[in-house]
Scaffold this motif. Structure first.
Motif, PDB file in Angstrom:
ATOM      1  N   VAL A 439     -25.679 -17.383  21.599  1.00 16.02           N
ATOM      2  CA  VAL A 439     -24.418 -17.639  22.307  1.00 16.02           C
ATOM      3  C   VAL A 439     -24.579 -17.194  23.755  1.00 16.02           C
ATOM      4  CG1 VAL A 439     -23.020 -17.337  20.230  1.00 16.02           C
ATOM      5  CG2 VAL A 439     -23.447 -15.372  21.725  1.00 16.02           C
ATOM      6  N   TYR A 440     -23.571 -17.491  24.555  1.00 24.50           N
ATOM      7  CA  TYR A 440     -23.608 -17.058  25.945  1.00 24.50           C
ATOM      8  C   TYR A 440     -23.515 -15.523  26.030  1.00 24.50           C
ATOM      9  CZ  TYR A 440     -22.574 -21.933  27.166  1.00 24.50           C
ATOM     10  OH  TYR A 440     -22.620 -23.286  27.293  1.00 24.50           O
ATOM     11  N   HIS A 441     -24.059 -15.004  27.100  1.00 24.24           N
ATOM     12  CA  HIS A 441     -23.853 -13.575  27.392  1.00 24.24           C
ATOM     13  C   HIS A 441     -22.425 -13.384  27.911  1.00 24.24           C
ATOM     14  CE1 HIS A 441     -24.288  -9.597  29.225  1.00 24.24           C
ATOM     15  NE2 HIS A 441     -25.401  -9.453  28.518  1.00 24.24           N
ATOM     16  N   PRO A 442     -21.747 -12.291  27.566  1.00 23.14           N
ATOM     17  CA  PRO A 442     -20.370 -12.089  28.050  1.00 23.14           C
ATOM     18  C   PRO A 442     -20.238 -12.145  29.565  1.00 23.14           C
ATOM     19  CG  PRO A 442     -20.882 -10.519  26.319  1.00 23.14           C
ATOM     20  CD  PRO A 442     -22.149 -11.240  26.614  1.00 23.14           C
ATOM     21  N   GLU A 459     -15.057 -19.021  23.944  1.00 21.70           N
ATOM     22  CA  GLU A 459     -14.900 -19.567  22.585  1.00 21.70           C
ATOM     23  C   GLU A 459     -16.252 -19.712  21.891  1.00 21.70           C
ATOM     24  OE1 GLU A 459     -12.711 -23.183  22.981  1.00 21.70           O
ATOM     25  OE2 GLU A 459     -10.768 -22.166  23.223  1.00 21.70           O
ATOM     26  N   VAL A 460     -17.297 -20.053  22.652  1.00 17.86           N
ATOM     27  CA  VAL A 460     -18.643 -20.141  22.075  1.00 17.86           C
ATOM     28  C   VAL A 460     -19.072 -18.769  21.547  1.00 17.86           C
ATOM     29  CG1 VAL A 460     -21.090 -20.494  22.626  1.00 17.86           C
ATOM     30  CG2 VAL A 460     -19.373 -22.129  23.442  1.00 17.86           C
ATOM     31  N   ILE A 461     -18.787 -17.716  22.298  1.00 19.69           N
ATOM     32  CA  ILE A 461     -19.154 -16.363  21.870  1.00 19.69           C
ATOM     33  C   ILE A 461     -18.394 -15.981  20.602  1.00 19.69           C
ATOM     34  CG2 ILE A 461     -19.115 -13.921  22.499  1.00 19.69           C
ATOM     35  CD1 ILE A 461     -19.437 -14.777  25.410  1.00 19.69           C
ATOM     36  N   VAL A 462     -17.102 -16.235  20.577  1.00 18.29           N
ATOM     37  CA  VAL A 462     -16.287 -15.886  19.402  1.00 18.29           C
ATOM     38  C   VAL A 462     -16.764 -16.658  18.172  1.00 18.29           C
ATOM     39  CG1 VAL A 462     -13.966 -15.969  18.409  1.00 18.29           C
ATOM     40  CG2 VAL A 462     -14.277 -15.261  20.795  1.00 18.29           C
ATOM     41  N   ALA A 463     -17.027 -17.964  18.351  1.00 18.54           N
ATOM     42  CA  ALA A 463     -17.490 -18.770  17.227  1.00 18.54           C
ATOM     43  C   ALA A 463     -18.833 -18.271  16.701  1.00 18.54           C
ATOM     44  CB  ALA A 463     -17.596 -20.241  17.650  1.00 18.54           C
ATOM     45  N   GLY A 464     -19.737 -17.892  17.600  1.00 20.89           N
ATOM     46  CA  GLY A 464     -21.034 -17.378  17.174  1.00 20.89           C
ATOM     47  C   GLY A 464     -20.907 -16.069  16.413  1.00 20.89           C
ATOM     48  N   LEU A 465     -20.014 -15.208  16.840  1.00 20.07           N
ATOM     49  CA  LEU A 465     -19.798 -13.934  16.144  1.00 20.07           C
ATOM     50  C   LEU A 465     -19.211 -14.161  14.754  1.00 20.07           C
ATOM     51  CD1 LEU A 465     -18.427 -11.773  19.113  1.00 20.07           C
ATOM     52  CD2 LEU A 465     -20.681 -11.612  18.027  1.00 20.07           C
TER      53      LEU A 465
END
Length: 477
Positions: A439-442, A459-465
């Motif tokens: 995912v992307y870095h914060p 949203e990409v980060i949340v979905a990956g988590l």
């Protein structure tokens, strides 16, 4: 018995005029200091002009200028009986006892010792005061220093700095008084600070980084270091907080590291015929992160930043490198990007305390812009040099899922400098027996050009988590 209460050299001078004129012997006078001891530091320094403008005592013989200057200096010595002692000296001089200023005389010896201690205190204050810079928007004074003098030398020292710092405004604070320079005049004030801890300095981290970078453990002489700088000054020096750890590190093996890293790196005409590696006996690789010298990033970093989390975590999050705040605090993801990550973890239903947080590179790589240290992307050779520590963490924590936060983290996890985010962001994949989610870095969210881009990256980060949370229980059974 006559009682005289004096706080300053000027008050003592006036009292002595009267006492000498009346021929009152020292044993008939009881001297006392002011009840308000704080006022002792808020006076002008004793003048070298002497006890009277013309250097005489009323009804008495003229005092030589040298004695006047000695009395003025000794008046700064902190002692309960200083006023009585100084009057005794003047009395003896008026009786014709010229040996009173000789170091061979008991009273003269004490006078010389007092003056020496005062001069030493002035010298130490010049040497060990550390001015900290305040932000421009905070206004005057721009520089603040804290010192705890043993003797009453603040006025003299203040004039010393007024002559050397031009029109820059500054303040020197002590436990009992404060002196402020407005760029043109000195002002006395009551105590303003309680300790050096009350001073904030955004540039102090850079100074500590520089201090660490010039510290050579191979040449450390701890006894000589302590003899040059008395221990009472260490607590108020910025570098005093890190010196004990540096001395300890030198004693625990960093001497060898320092020697090996510098052999053969000499400038000028000197030529070393062998490489540093062949010139030195074989040594083991550093076995702790703090000792790591596999690349040069340690030279400009405040400290190495290890991973944190449970000993056996199902999910490991790998970022790129520590940022400015992480470098200062020694913890990963405690800065602005860490705040974004915390929010994403909460929204995904992942508890931060249940995941292991680390970075592909353990030292902060930065470049100076004005007074700010800005992130600089690590080179692939630096990522590769640091990979041994990530491998150690993976072997020790044994995560079921690794979440790679950004391209640098992905390359390190994959051990592939050509790995790209675009090729693997669509779905989790298996690598060396564990799931990897990219995912992307914060920090990418913080740097996005507009609100819509920030929303999509987040949203990409949340979905990956969320995906990592689903995969972890399935693998751990």
């Amino acid at each position: 018995m006559m009682r005289k209460v004096v706080r300053t050299f000027d008050e003592w001078r006036a009292a002595v005029r009267d006492l000498i004129a009346r021929r009152v012997p020292p044993e008939s006078v009881e001297w006392a200091s002011s009840e308000d001891d704080a006022d002792l530091f808020t006076i002008a320094a004793p003048s070298a002009a002497g006890l009277l403008a013309d250097g005489t005592l009323a009804g008495a013989s003229r005092l030589p200028r040298g004695l006047v200057e000695m009395l003025a200096a000794a008046a700064c010595f902190s002692a309960a009986d200083r006023w009585a002692f100084l009057y005794k000296l003047v009395w003896r001089w008026q009786l014709g006892e010229r040996e009173v200023i000789s170091a061979a005389d008991p009273d003269g010896a004490r006078l010389h010792a007092m003056i020496k201690a005062v001069r030493r205190e002035e010298h130490d204050m010049h040497a060990y005061i550390r001015f900290r810079e305040r932000p421009e928007h905070a206004g005057a004074p721009r520089f603040i220093a804290w010192f705890e003098p043993t003797h009453e030398v603040l006025p003299q020292v203040a004039r010393h700095f007024a002559n050397r710092m031009g029109h820059h405004t500054w303040m020197i604070a002590t436990p009992t008084a404060t002196v402020i320079w407005d760029g043109e005049r000195l002002h006395d004030a009551p105590p303003r600070l309680r300790s050096a801890a009350d001073i904030e300095d955004s540039g102090e981290a850079l100074w500590l980084t520089y201090y660490r970078s010039i510290f050579n453990p191979a040449r450390l002489n701890a006894d000589l270091l302590r003899s040059h700088i008395p221990s009472r000054f260490w607590k108020n020096l910025p570098e005093g907080a890190i010196v004990p750890a540096m001395i300890s590190g030198a004693a625990n093996g960093e001497r060898r590291t320092g020697q090996t890293s510098t052999v053969g790196r000499r400038g000028g005409a000197t030529t070393i015929a062998v490489t540093p590696e062949r010139a030195q006996p074989r040594r083991d690789e550093p076995d702790t992160l703090d000792q790591c010298r596999r690349c040069d990033l340690w030279r400009n970093a405040t400290q190495a930043v290890p991973g944190v989390g449970p000993k056996k975590a199902r999910i490991m999050l790998v970022g790129e490198q520590p940022g400015d705040q992480e470098d200062l605090q020694g913890q990963p993801f405690v800065g602005p990007a860490g705040a974004v990550l915390d929010r994403a973890l909460a929204e995904a239903g992942v508890e931060r305390d249940h995941v292991y947080l680390t970075n592909a590179v353990k030292h902060f790589k930065w470049e100076l812009r004005g007074k700010r240290r800005l992130h600089k992307t690590p080179a692939q050779r630096e990522v590769a040099a640091c990979h041994v520590w990530l491998e150690e963490e993976l072997a020790r924590v044994k995560p079921d899922v690794v979440v790679a936060l950004g391209a640098t983290a992905l390359k390190s996890v994959m051990k592939d400098g050509s790995a790209t985010m675009s090729a693997v962001m669509d779905a989790p994949f298996q690598h060396e027996g564990r799931w990897v989610v990219a995912v992307y870095h914060p920090s990418f969210v913080l740097r996005a050009r507009d609100e819509e881009s920030r929303r999509q990256a987040y949203e990409v980060i949340v979905a990956g988590l969320r995906e990592a949370l689903k995969l972890a229980p399935a693998r751990s059974g």
